[in-house]
Design a protein around this motif. Structure first.
Motif, PDB file in Angstrom:
ATOM      1  N   ALA A 280      -6.417  30.014  34.368  1.00 17.86           N
ATOM      2  CA  ALA A 280      -7.089  28.780  33.935  1.00 17.86           C
ATOM      3  C   ALA A 280      -8.334  28.515  34.789  1.00 17.86           C
ATOM      4  O   ALA A 280      -9.395  28.142  34.265  1.00 17.86           O
ATOM      5  CB  ALA A 280      -6.121  27.598  34.029  1.00 17.86           C
ATOM      6  N   ALA A 281      -8.204  28.759  36.089  1.00 17.45           N
ATOM      7  CA  ALA A 281      -9.359  28.551  36.978  1.00 17.45           C
ATOM      8  C   ALA A 281     -10.468  29.560  36.655  1.00 17.45           C
ATOM      9  O   ALA A 281     -11.664  29.219  36.694  1.00 17.45           O
ATOM     10  CB  ALA A 281      -8.913  28.697  38.436  1.00 17.45           C
ATOM     11  N   ILE A 282     -10.083  30.775  36.342  1.00 15.94           N
ATOM     12  CA  ILE A 282     -11.094  31.795  35.999  1.00 15.94           C
ATOM     13  C   ILE A 282     -11.827  31.381  34.726  1.00 15.94           C
ATOM     14  O   ILE A 282     -13.058  31.459  34.647  1.00 15.94           O
ATOM     15  CB  ILE A 282     -10.416  33.171  35.830  1.00 15.94           C
ATOM     16  CG1 ILE A 282      -9.903  33.672  37.179  1.00 15.94           C
ATOM     17  CG2 ILE A 282     -11.390  34.179  35.215  1.00 15.94           C
ATOM     18  CD1 ILE A 282      -9.043  34.912  37.099  1.00 15.94           C
ATOM     19  N   ARG A 283     -11.064  30.935  33.734  1.00 16.79           N
ATOM     20  CA  ARG A 283     -11.714  30.522  32.481  1.00 16.79           C
ATOM     21  C   ARG A 283     -12.682  29.373  32.754  1.00 16.79           C
ATOM     22  O   ARG A 283     -13.770  29.307  32.186  1.00 16.79           O
ATOM     23  CB  ARG A 283     -10.666  30.105  31.444  1.00 16.79           C
ATOM     24  CG  ARG A 283      -9.899  31.262  30.836  1.00 16.79           C
ATOM     25  CD  ARG A 283      -9.213  30.843  29.521  1.00 16.79           C
ATOM     26  NE  ARG A 283      -8.354  29.684  29.691  1.00 16.79           N
ATOM     27  CZ  ARG A 283      -7.075  29.735  30.095  1.00 16.79           C
ATOM     28  NH1 ARG A 283      -6.536  30.907  30.352  1.00 16.79           N
ATOM     29  NH2 ARG A 283      -6.364  28.645  30.228  1.00 16.79           N
ATOM     30  N   ALA A 284     -12.281  28.462  33.630  1.00 13.14           N
ATOM     31  CA  ALA A 284     -13.156  27.326  33.948  1.00 13.14           C
ATOM     32  C   ALA A 284     -14.446  27.825  34.611  1.00 13.14           C
ATOM     33  O   ALA A 284     -15.536  27.321  34.315  1.00 13.14           O
ATOM     34  CB  ALA A 284     -12.420  26.359  34.868  1.00 13.14           C
ATOM     35  N   ARG A 285     -14.336  28.818  35.475  1.00 15.59           N
ATOM     36  CA  ARG A 285     -15.550  29.354  36.119  1.00 15.59           C
ATOM     37  C   ARG A 285     -16.446  30.043  35.095  1.00 15.59           C
ATOM     38  O   ARG A 285     -17.669  29.906  35.116  1.00 15.59           O
ATOM     39  CB  ARG A 285     -15.170  30.338  37.219  1.00 15.59           C
ATOM     40  CG  ARG A 285     -14.614  29.676  38.472  1.00 15.59           C
ATOM     41  CD  ARG A 285     -14.243  30.703  39.506  1.00 15.59           C
ATOM     42  NE  ARG A 285     -15.398  31.381  40.042  1.00 15.59           N
ATOM     43  CZ  ARG A 285     -15.322  32.460  40.840  1.00 15.59           C
ATOM     44  NH1 ARG A 285     -14.136  32.954  41.162  1.00 15.59           N
ATOM     45  NH2 ARG A 285     -16.421  33.021  41.298  1.00 15.59           N
ATOM     46  N   LEU A 286     -15.801  30.815  34.195  1.00 18.48           N
ATOM     47  CA  LEU A 286     -16.606  31.553  33.207  1.00 18.48           C
ATOM     48  C   LEU A 286     -17.293  30.620  32.217  1.00 18.48           C
ATOM     49  O   LEU A 286     -18.330  30.959  31.647  1.00 18.48           O
ATOM     50  CB  LEU A 286     -15.724  32.558  32.452  1.00 18.48           C
ATOM     51  CG  LEU A 286     -15.127  33.689  33.290  1.00 18.48           C
ATOM     52  CD1 LEU A 286     -14.434  34.710  32.399  1.00 18.48           C
ATOM     53  CD2 LEU A 286     -16.193  34.394  34.113  1.00 18.48           C
TER      54      LEU A 286
END
Lengths: 421, 564
Positions: A324-330
């Motif tokens: 979820a954090a990765i998606r938020a960064r992307l």
């Protein structure tokens, strides 16, 4: 040293392939450079040779590369590291050379000791050994293609076998160059942060793929059975023809019956289709070993995806504990280098593309996309598998600022953009 | 030579890996006599021994009647035996279908003879190709020795089943739902496994390897349901040549081990066609084991030693396998022509079996099927008693209908449908076509009385755009553009009795009849087709079974929602 104040992303037009030069501009006027991939399986009709591209990179970088990343071992990503262009790049003495964990020579099968104990099933070494088996299959498929071509077979089906077979050859010379190049070599996996303090100060690069086998069981090929067994068998079926036939004492038909005249060419075609399907499977498996790199300077980030397909993407975007954090960064990415030359399944539609939120972005923050491709080499429009895939290109044009290597010219054989950070 | 009424062929009972005292376990297939040309070439099967890898055509094999049983070496090295083996197993499968359905059964293409290529190429695959009217069997080397898929009984039956189901229900190869995508493979596995177990030679060999046999008797503990489940099916998987097809062995193992769970089909893992097909296999094979166990329960009681005659164990197993196989094949005639679900298949099997075998107390086959399907969350779609299809109460208008023609003529059948289009619920704007009319004569095994029926398939199509979906009670899935072309399909299977009276109408209509249940089903199918990219320009269903089989071995995750 302060962080860079600008990043220029340049895609050289290498036809069907990738050659991305990242140039980081520092406030003091200096610049450092990173090369991500350098290969082609089909150069554009009007464009530069790989040697010309290498020379241009040498000029642009003033003879120094901070980093080289080879996302995976497909020819269209690393063939430029072999031969004359490879020598030119090697002389640029990159401080860091990054490749996926599948390229780690410590995991490679010992070519000088074929009788040695096989790697433990399910281990990283076994996965790497399997890649070698796949290369062997591709080499046999290419040999078969050449034999059939010499015998007068000019079908599109056979041409596709030849093209995909050649893409999946081992590229031994390029692999060797990459293994010897640079001050430091790193074989990366999901979760790594590249050590760039010296090479590229102020730049952070997160590795979002490939995951290891422990992280994602489906990486190389989520086989329902023992994949090594399958590939072992598959490779044995393409060994050069033996002196003795299958049934040396059986009588060969003196002439073809009516049924055989109708059927035999069809069985020939079906066999070629089978060959093509297997080579496609190999192509997908190798694509999924691609590095996915997220380059971040301050609040600005750029996503470079190699040829990663769903198995590879899924871990970072869905299955990882911090997905979820990765998606938020992307979601805040400024630039996306389109995966796998724009194929139908290398830019996950909902997990990645829709996550960019292109429609809601202000004009100043509009997503920039970079597409390095050549049409007519891969897939088929009739099957909805053409590369680049038309609906994807339509979306790139409509929803982002698209830089397409096909718009490069003979004199200016690249496309680029500079992002102020 | 004077023609006898039957011709016996020695075939490999499972595959050359299954041996007893060092010999490959073989069985005997008895086929009605026909004068064969070298090949062999008969009226339904034409063996062509062409190898595309070397581009060599072997001379057609001469068929030799009688003679000693072939040695293991002969089985592996004699291409003539391979040709004969594949001919006999394909024909036996065809006859099993014809016997169950009570009529001649056509292949899934217009020609009469299925081309069978026993050594088609050096590749680890075997498949049916409708376009090429052929079954193709690959071969490969393992540890330097050739392995032949044409010698694997279950592979040959599996591929033949694809060719037969394709002839019976073309619609099952079209994209529709997760169940239909899984059905072809799952059903072919069921027929293949039950065909192998219907040979008592193989059950004897397997029970012998997993239980102690003394004086022809085995201990009762060796034939409990669990012991049979683990020992027999798992034993079968273990003994199959792993090089022959690791995928099917794995599928068998997984089916046997599949823990019953009522919500299993809702899990994402079981949306994938191969995995979902394994649920069908698991339900049927567990029912088989239950019934077998039920038949063995009264045996051996009172002998004081708890022993049971091995021969009787094997024979009962073979009989149960044959009964179940016949019911499963018969069920195809009672399925809708398109959009099949597992629940509809279950009702079809139950109804078909009841029609010819009203009393099920001897085997308890139908109870076992209902129980085991329910254990995997599959309930009969039929709303009749016991999950059967309800009998039709329609009295069809038959003015001007020629009954004689109605049993075989699609035009006559269409006239009957047209005269009753409103009563039958045919959608008026849709293109309508009767695709088959088949007369059947089935004989009840218990009472020996014939059951005469006519089975007709009627298909309907609506070719519209997404903007028109509302007119048919449907809502366009999110993201579907208004100009998206959508073909809605539906159809009915009509089963008529010997007087031409409608017994059953089994239908999945095209939407628009105002029925909320059928609209909900159509909406679900529309969403499935959209989500899986089947409405995408240039998209095609994976209808090459060669792909399906290879993907079964190597498939990575696929998520059409992520594709362009």
């Amino acid at each position: 040293m302060a962080a860079p104040s600008s990043l220029r992303v340049r895609a050289y037009n290498v036809g069907f392939g990738d050659c991305i030069l990242l140039s980081f501009g520092y406030p003091d006027g200096s610049a450092r450079h990173a090369l991500v991939d350098f290969g082609s399986t089909k150069l554009p009709a009007k464009g530069a040779s790989l040697t010309q591209v290498a020379e241009h990179i040498r000029t642009e970088t003033d003879g120094h590369l901070a980093m080289v990343a080879a996302t995976h071992r497909h020819a269209d990503h690393i063939s430029g590291f072999a031969g004359e262009p490879g020598k030119i790049v090697a002389r640029l003495a990159p401080r860091l050379v990054v490749q996926p964990w599948t390229e780690d020579p410590d995991l490679a099968p010992d070519a000088t000791a074929p009788a040695s104990a096989p790697a433990r099933p399910g281990s990283l070494a076994a996965a790497v050994a399997r890649l070698d088996t796949m290369h062997a299959y591709a080499a046999s498929a290419v040999a078969e293609y050449q034999r059939r071509l010499a015998a007068g077979d000019r079908t599109d089906l056979l041409a596709a076998v030849g093209f995909l077979g050649e893409v999946n050859l081992k590229n031994a010379a390029a692999v060797r160059t990459l293994q010897q190049m640079g001050e430091q070599r790193l074989y990366a996996r999901f979760g790594d942060v590249l050590p760039l303090d010296d090479a590229l100060p102020g730049v952070r690069i997160d590795v979002l793929g490939p995951p290891t086998l422990d992280q994602a069981a489906g990486l190389v090929a989520e086989a329902r059975t023992d994949p090594d067994e399958y590939w072992h068998v598959a490779t044995s079926t393409l060994a050069p023809s033996r002196a003795k036939g299958l049934f040396p004492r059986a009588t060969v038909a003196a002439e073809r019956t009516q049924e055989a005249r109708w059927l035999a060419p069809r069985v020939d075609r079906l066999r070629t289709e089978e060959l093509l399907s297997i080579v496609r499977t190999i192509d997908d498996a190798l694509n999924n070993t691609s590095l996915i790199l997220l380059v971040t300077i301050g609040a600005t980030s750029v996503l470079l995806a190699g040829d990663a397909q769903l198995e590879n993407w899924s871990y970072a975007l869905r299955d990882a504990p911090d997905a979820a954090a990765i998606r938020a960064r992307l979601a805040g990415c400024r630039l996306y280098k389109v995966g796998h030359h724009g194929s139908l399944n290398a830019t996950p539609k909902t997990m990645l593309w829709q996550n960019f939120g292109t429609a809601a972005r202000p004009e100043a923050d509009k997503l920039i996309t970079v597409l390095s491709t050549l049409a007519g080499k891969h897939g088929s429009p009739a099957r909805g598998t053409e590369v680049p895939r038309r609906p994807l290109v339509d979306a790139l044009r409509a929803e982002s600022t698209l830089l397409d290597t096909r718009s490069a010219t003979k004199a200016r054989f690249w496309v680029d953009t500079t992002i102020e950070v | 030579m004077a023609a006898s009424r039957a011709r016996k062929f020695t075939v490999v009972a499972q595959d050359p890996g299954v041996r007893r005292r060092g010999r490959v376990v073989t069985g005997t297939v008895s086929l009605p006599y026909e004068e064969l040309d070298p090949g062999p070439v008969g009226h339904r099967v034409h063996v062509v021994d062409y190898d595309a890898t070397r581009r060599v055509l072997l001379a057609p094999a001469e068929i030799v009647d009688g003679g000693p049983l072939p040695s293991a070496q002969q089985i592996l090295t004699d291409p003539g035996f391979h040709a004969q083996n594949v001919y006999a197993v394909v024909m036996a499968t065809l006859l099993r279908f014809e016997s169950a359905l009570g009529r001649r059964v056509s292949w899934g293409f217009p020609a009469h003879q299925l081309k069978v290529v026993p050594h088609a190429f050096e590749m680890a695959n075997a498949f049916y190709s409708a376009d090429d009217e052929a079954l193709l069997f690959g071969w490969f080397r393992r540890a330097g020795k050739p392995v032949f898929t044409c010698l694997s009984h279950d592979i040959v039956v599996h591929e033949t089943t694809h060719a037969l189901v394709d002839g019976l229900r073309k619609g099952f190869m079209r994209p529709s739902s997760a169940d239909q995508a899984a059905f072809h493979e799952g059903f072919a596995d069921v027929v293949a496994l039950l065909s192998v177990l219907a040979m008592d030679e193989i059950t004897t060999a397997l029970v012998t390897t997993t239980a102690k046999v003394r004086g022809g008797m085995v201990d009762r503990s060796a034939v409990t349901a669990e012991a049979l489940r683990r020992g027999l099916l798992f034993g079968l998987a273990e003994q199959m040549d792993p090089g022959l097809s690791a995928a099917r062995i794995d599928a068998l193992r997984r089916s046997v081990e599949l823990t019953p769970a009522p919500r299993i089909l809702a899990l994402a893992e079981f949306a994938e066609p191969h995995r979902r097909g394994e649920v069908l296999v698991a339900a049927v094979m567990n029912a088989f084991l239950d019934v077998w166990q039920h038949r063995l329960a009264p045996l051996g009681a009172g002998d004081g030693r708890g022993g049971i005659d091995l021969r009787r164990v094997a024979e009962e197993g073979a009989v149960v396998a044959q009964q179940l196989l016949t019911a499963a094949i018969r069920g195809i005639d009672y399925t809708p022509p398109i959009h099949l679900t597992f629940g509809e298949f279950l009702s079809a099997v139950l109804t078909a079996d009841t029609e010819v075998r009203a009393d099920d107390t001897r085997y308890g086959l139908r109870d076992a099927l209902v129980r085991w399907f329910a254990a995997y969350g599959i309930t009969p779609a039929g709303e009749g008693p016991g999950g059967l299809w309800p009998r039709s109460e329609l009295a069809l208008v038959r003015d001007g209908i020629r009954f004689g023609s109605l049993r075989s003529d699609t035009t006559e059948m269409f006239r009957l449908l047209w005269s009753n289009r409103t009563a039958l619920g045919l959608q008026q704007p849709a293109y309508t076509r009767v695709t088959s009319v088949r007369p059947c004569l089935r004989v009840g095994p218990e009472d020996g009385l014939p059951v005469q029926e006519t089975v007709a398939e009627c298909l309907q199509y609506l070719d519209i755009t997404a903007a028109e979906l509302g007119r048919f009670g449907l809502v366009a899935p999110a993201g579907m553009p208004d100009d998206q072309r959508v073909v809605l399909q539906g159809g009915s299977t009509l089963v008529l009795d010997e007087y031409g009276t409608l017994k059953y109408q089994i239908r999945n209509t095209v939407p628009g009849d105002g029925d909320p249940a059928s609209a909900a089903e159509a909406q679900e199918r529309l969403q499935y087709l959209w989500d899986h990219g089947y409405l995408r320009e240039g998209a095609s269903f994976v209808n090459r079974l060669s792909d399906l089989h290879r993907l079964r071995a190597l498939a990575g995750p696929v998520d059409p929602a992520q594709e362009w």
